[in-house]
Design a protein around this motif. Structure first.
Motif, mmCIF file in Angstrom:
data_model
loop_
_atom_site.group_PDB
_atom_site.id
_atom_site.type_symbol
_atom_site.label_atom_id
_atom_site.label_comp_id
_atom_site.label_asym_id
_atom_site.label_seq_id
_atom_site.Cartn_x
_atom_site.Cartn_y
_atom_site.Cartn_z
ATOM 1 N N THR A 245 4.912 52.890 28.772
ATOM 2 C CA THR A 245 6.039 52.200 27.830
ATOM 3 C C THR A 245 7.283 52.753 28.483
ATOM 4 O O THR A 245 8.407 52.053 28.652
ATOM 5 C CB THR A 245 6.001 51.647 26.721
ATOM 6 N N ASP A 246 7.272 53.945 28.971
ATOM 7 C CA ASP A 246 8.263 54.892 29.303
ATOM 8 C C ASP A 246 8.995 54.338 30.622
ATOM 9 O O ASP A 246 9.986 54.481 31.007
ATOM 10 C CB ASP A 246 7.870 56.354 29.741
ATOM 11 N N LYS A 247 7.913 53.735 31.573
ATOM 12 C CA LYS A 247 8.366 52.979 32.690
ATOM 13 C C LYS A 247 9.464 51.761 32.539
ATOM 14 O O LYS A 247 10.126 51.766 33.532
ATOM 15 C CB LYS A 247 7.230 52.632 33.563
ATOM 16 N N ILE A 248 9.399 51.275 31.442
ATOM 17 C CA ILE A 248 10.158 49.976 31.314
ATOM 18 C C ILE A 248 11.556 50.588 31.379
ATOM 19 O O ILE A 248 12.581 49.810 32.037
ATOM 20 C CB ILE A 248 10.177 49.310 29.892
ATOM 21 N N PHE A 249 11.844 51.532 30.738
ATOM 22 C CA PHE A 249 13.188 52.310 30.838
ATOM 23 C C PHE A 249 13.830 52.673 32.091
ATOM 24 O O PHE A 249 14.916 52.671 32.278
ATOM 25 C CB PHE A 249 13.478 53.187 29.636
ATOM 26 N N ASP A 250 12.791 53.124 32.923
ATOM 27 C CA ASP A 250 13.040 53.574 34.066
ATOM 28 C C ASP A 250 13.423 52.392 35.098
ATOM 29 O O ASP A 250 14.357 52.455 35.866
ATOM 30 C CB ASP A 250 12.065 54.251 35.028
ATOM 31 N N ILE A 251 12.462 51.372 34.963
ATOM 32 C CA ILE A 251 12.744 50.108 35.822
ATOM 33 C C ILE A 251 14.203 49.276 35.407
ATOM 34 O O ILE A 251 14.796 48.918 36.215
ATOM 35 C CB ILE A 251 11.706 49.210 35.578
ATOM 36 N N PHE A 252 14.562 49.350 34.420
ATOM 37 C CA PHE A 252 15.821 48.574 33.745
ATOM 38 C C PHE A 252 16.994 49.544 33.770
ATOM 39 O O PHE A 252 18.015 49.045 33.051
ATOM 40 C CB PHE A 252 15.426 47.942 32.564
ATOM 41 N N ASN A 253 16.973 50.914 33.911
ATOM 42 C CA ASN A 253 18.081 51.636 33.846
ATOM 43 C C ASN A 253 19.340 51.359 34.833
ATOM 44 O O ASN A 253 19.175 50.508 35.576
ATOM 45 C CB ASN A 253 17.621 53.291 33.733
ATOM 46 N N ALA A 254 20.254 52.113 34.612
ATOM 47 C CA ALA A 254 21.559 51.816 35.160
ATOM 48 C C ALA A 254 21.550 51.964 36.753
ATOM 49 O O ALA A 254 22.162 51.261 37.435
ATOM 50 C CB ALA A 254 22.561 52.563 34.637
ATOM 51 N N LYS A 255 20.475 52.754 37.068
ATOM 52 C CA LYS A 255 20.501 53.023 38.390
ATOM 53 C C LYS A 255 19.590 51.899 39.107
ATOM 54 O O LYS A 255 19.913 51.677 40.381
ATOM 55 C CB LYS A 255 19.767 54.371 38.936
ATOM 56 N N THR A 297 27.542 57.172 35.078
ATOM 57 C CA THR A 297 27.473 56.276 33.794
ATOM 58 C C THR A 297 26.047 56.896 33.379
ATOM 59 O O THR A 297 25.572 57.371 33.875
ATOM 60 C CB THR A 297 27.190 54.723 33.939
ATOM 61 N N HIS A 298 25.872 56.676 32.018
ATOM 62 C CA HIS A 298 24.725 57.142 31.631
ATOM 63 C C HIS A 298 23.445 56.090 32.227
ATOM 64 O O HIS A 298 23.482 55.134 32.245
ATOM 65 C CB HIS A 298 24.343 56.861 29.831
ATOM 66 N N LYS A 299 22.635 57.081 32.455
ATOM 67 C CA LYS A 299 21.325 56.507 33.155
ATOM 68 C C LYS A 299 20.517 55.455 32.456
ATOM 69 O O LYS A 299 19.964 54.372 32.601
ATOM 70 C CB LYS A 299 20.289 57.555 33.874
ATOM 71 N N GLU A 300 20.385 55.723 31.082
ATOM 72 C CA GLU A 300 19.523 54.993 30.113
ATOM 73 C C GLU A 300 20.517 54.523 28.784
ATOM 74 O O GLU A 300 20.661 55.451 28.056
ATOM 75 C CB GLU A 300 18.266 55.616 29.513
ATOM 76 N N LYS A 301 21.077 53.422 28.981
ATOM 77 C CA LYS A 301 22.155 53.112 28.064
ATOM 78 C C LYS A 301 22.098 51.532 27.862
ATOM 79 O O LYS A 301 21.539 50.785 28.884
ATOM 80 C CB LYS A 301 23.681 53.338 28.554
ATOM 81 N N ASP A 302 22.203 51.018 26.849
ATOM 82 C CA ASP A 302 22.494 49.510 26.424
ATOM 83 C C ASP A 302 21.174 48.951 26.345
ATOM 84 O O ASP A 302 20.660 47.732 26.503
ATOM 85 C CB ASP A 302 23.245 48.876 27.514
ATOM 86 N N PHE A 303 20.321 49.812 25.798
ATOM 87 C CA PHE A 303 18.671 49.424 25.381
ATOM 88 C C PHE A 303 18.561 49.314 23.849
ATOM 89 O O PHE A 303 19.264 50.064 23.259
ATOM 90 C CB PHE A 303 17.696 50.197 25.954
ATOM 91 N N ILE A 304 17.780 48.663 23.393
ATOM 92 C CA ILE A 304 17.120 48.589 22.030
ATOM 93 C C ILE A 304 15.656 48.333 22.137
ATOM 94 O O ILE A 304 15.549 47.165 22.724
ATOM 95 C CB ILE A 304 17.799 47.723 20.919
ATOM 96 N N CYS A 305 14.764 49.145 21.709
ATOM 97 C CA CYS A 305 13.235 48.815 21.774
ATOM 98 C C CYS A 305 12.740 48.690 20.127
ATOM 99 O O CYS A 305 12.921 49.557 19.452
ATOM 100 C CB CYS A 305 12.683 49.892 22.473
#
Length: 378
Positions: A245-255, A297-305
């Motif tokens: 599930t860590d991959k979700i945040f990489d796929i949808f991150n700011a970059k 910008t923050h790479k992992e921002k604007d998430f809620i899991c």
């Protein structure tokens, strides 16, 4: 006339009633002596599918005549105003009850639902007040006439090992799909994927051009699970076919997903994170077997899991009615999304597990910097 009205509206009730509404009305009918204990048992115990329970209840009451049907309508109005209205029920004899109900709806109120409404809508007045008072502390919500909201729903039901079938998961899918659609999202659904296919579906979804015209997204994953991953359809004992599930945040991150940068990304995971046995309820535990060149910008921002359980614990699912988490999310969002932001909605979902000590949903990796209001109807 009331009995005929139930006959005319029975399909809408069967399609719109949820488990808690059915059980509540059954209790009401028992208190009012419309039903007896045997009939209550026939509705609840002899029918395992929600629609079958709804069908049994409305037909049983309808056949008892107008007086019983009138009481049924009164209790439907008091327990689920939205469904009552969406069924097109506006009987003259109900006007006083409806007026009393509206007087207690609070200062924010609810917009007249209309025949197509399934959840409570935000009023223009409430939306305007929030946008004026909290302009700098809320995420922008695009006008529904111009936006293109997308949501992804991945639901693994069938596995290579037939013993792993997640009975009840299609009910979860049906309820979550309807909720997301009512909130204005076009839902992309995938079933029975391997871990590799899950990853590819997520990447394809993240690259969709319509995200540029969206203000947010939902990603819902439902499967068997382990501590830090969910199981693909080929899972066997060991570490094969597991999607981290860590991959979700990489796929949808700011970059990697620029189209959703600065926009809320809501991740919902219905899966166990450990193993334990269950009995009446079926556990979702496994059977024994840089720089973007533009600005910083923050790479992992604007998430809620929102995960269905805490680490190392199980998540519970009924073999006909679906998982506790999805049931509670649908109930809370239908009732309160019109005036609560997403973190408050998830807190209310958690509070509904106070009397169920075997499971506690949890918010994780939450990096929302503002409040995200869904403003249904806007």
């Amino acid at each position: 006339m009331a009995a005929q009205k139930l006959m005319d509206k029975r399909i809408m009730f069967i399609e719109g009633a949820n488990v808690s509404l059915i059980k509540g009305i059954v209790d009401d009918m028992l208190d009012l002596k419309v039903l007896n204990e045997g009939e209550k048992e026939e509705v609840i115990e002899n029918n395992k599918v929600t629609r079958d329970r709804a069908r049994s209840l409305i037909d049983m009451v309808r056949k008892k005549g107008n007086s019983a049907s009138e009481k049924f309508l009164e209790k439907l109005l008091s327990r689920d105003h939205n469904l009552y209205t969406s069924m097109g029920l506006d009987d003259q004899s109900m006007k006083k009850a409806k007026s009393d109900l509206q007087e207690t709806s609070g200062p924010q109120g609810t917009q007249s639902a209309g025949p197509e409404t399934w959840l409570t809508l935000s009023t223009p007045e409430f939306i305007k007040s929030i946008q004026e008072k909290e302009a700098d502390s809320i995420y922008e919500v695009f006008d529904k006439r111009e936006r293109k909201r997308l949501a992804l729903l991945i639901n693994n039901v069938e596995f290579d090992n037939p013993k792993m079938k997640r009975n009840g998961a299609m009910e979860d899918q049906s309820q979550m799909k309807r909720l997301l659609e009512e909130l204005g999202y076009r839902v992309d659904i995938h079933n029975n994927l391997s871990a590799q296919e899950v990853e590819q579906a997520l990447k394809n979804f993240a690259s969709h051009e319509d995200h540029k015209l969206s203000d947010s997204t939902f990603v819902v994953l439902m499967s068997h699970g382990l501590r830090n991953g969910i199981c693909g359809k080929h899972y066997q004992d060991g570490d094969t076919d597991i999607f981290s599930t860590d991959k979700i945040f990489d796929i949808f991150n700011a970059k990697n997903c620029a189209a959703l940068r600065e926009k809320p990304k809501v991740i919902i995971i219905q899966a166990c994170r450990g193993s334990e046995n269950g009995s009446v309820w079926v556990s979702d535990s496994l059977p024994a077997l840089s720089d973007d060149g533009l600005k910083k910008t923050h790479k992992e921002k604007d998430f809620i899991c929102f995960c269905s359980s805490t680490p190392d614990t199980v998540s519970w699912r009924h073999p006909q009615e679906g998982s506790l988490l999805i049931q509670r999310i649908v109930e809370v969002f239908r009732q309160d999304a019109y005036h609560d932001h997403i973190e408050e909605l998830f807190r209310k979902v958690q509070s509904r597990f106070k009397e169920f000590p075997l499971q506690m949903p949890t918010k994780e990796r939450t990096t929302l910097l503002k409040k995200f209001y869904l403003f249904p109807g806007f």
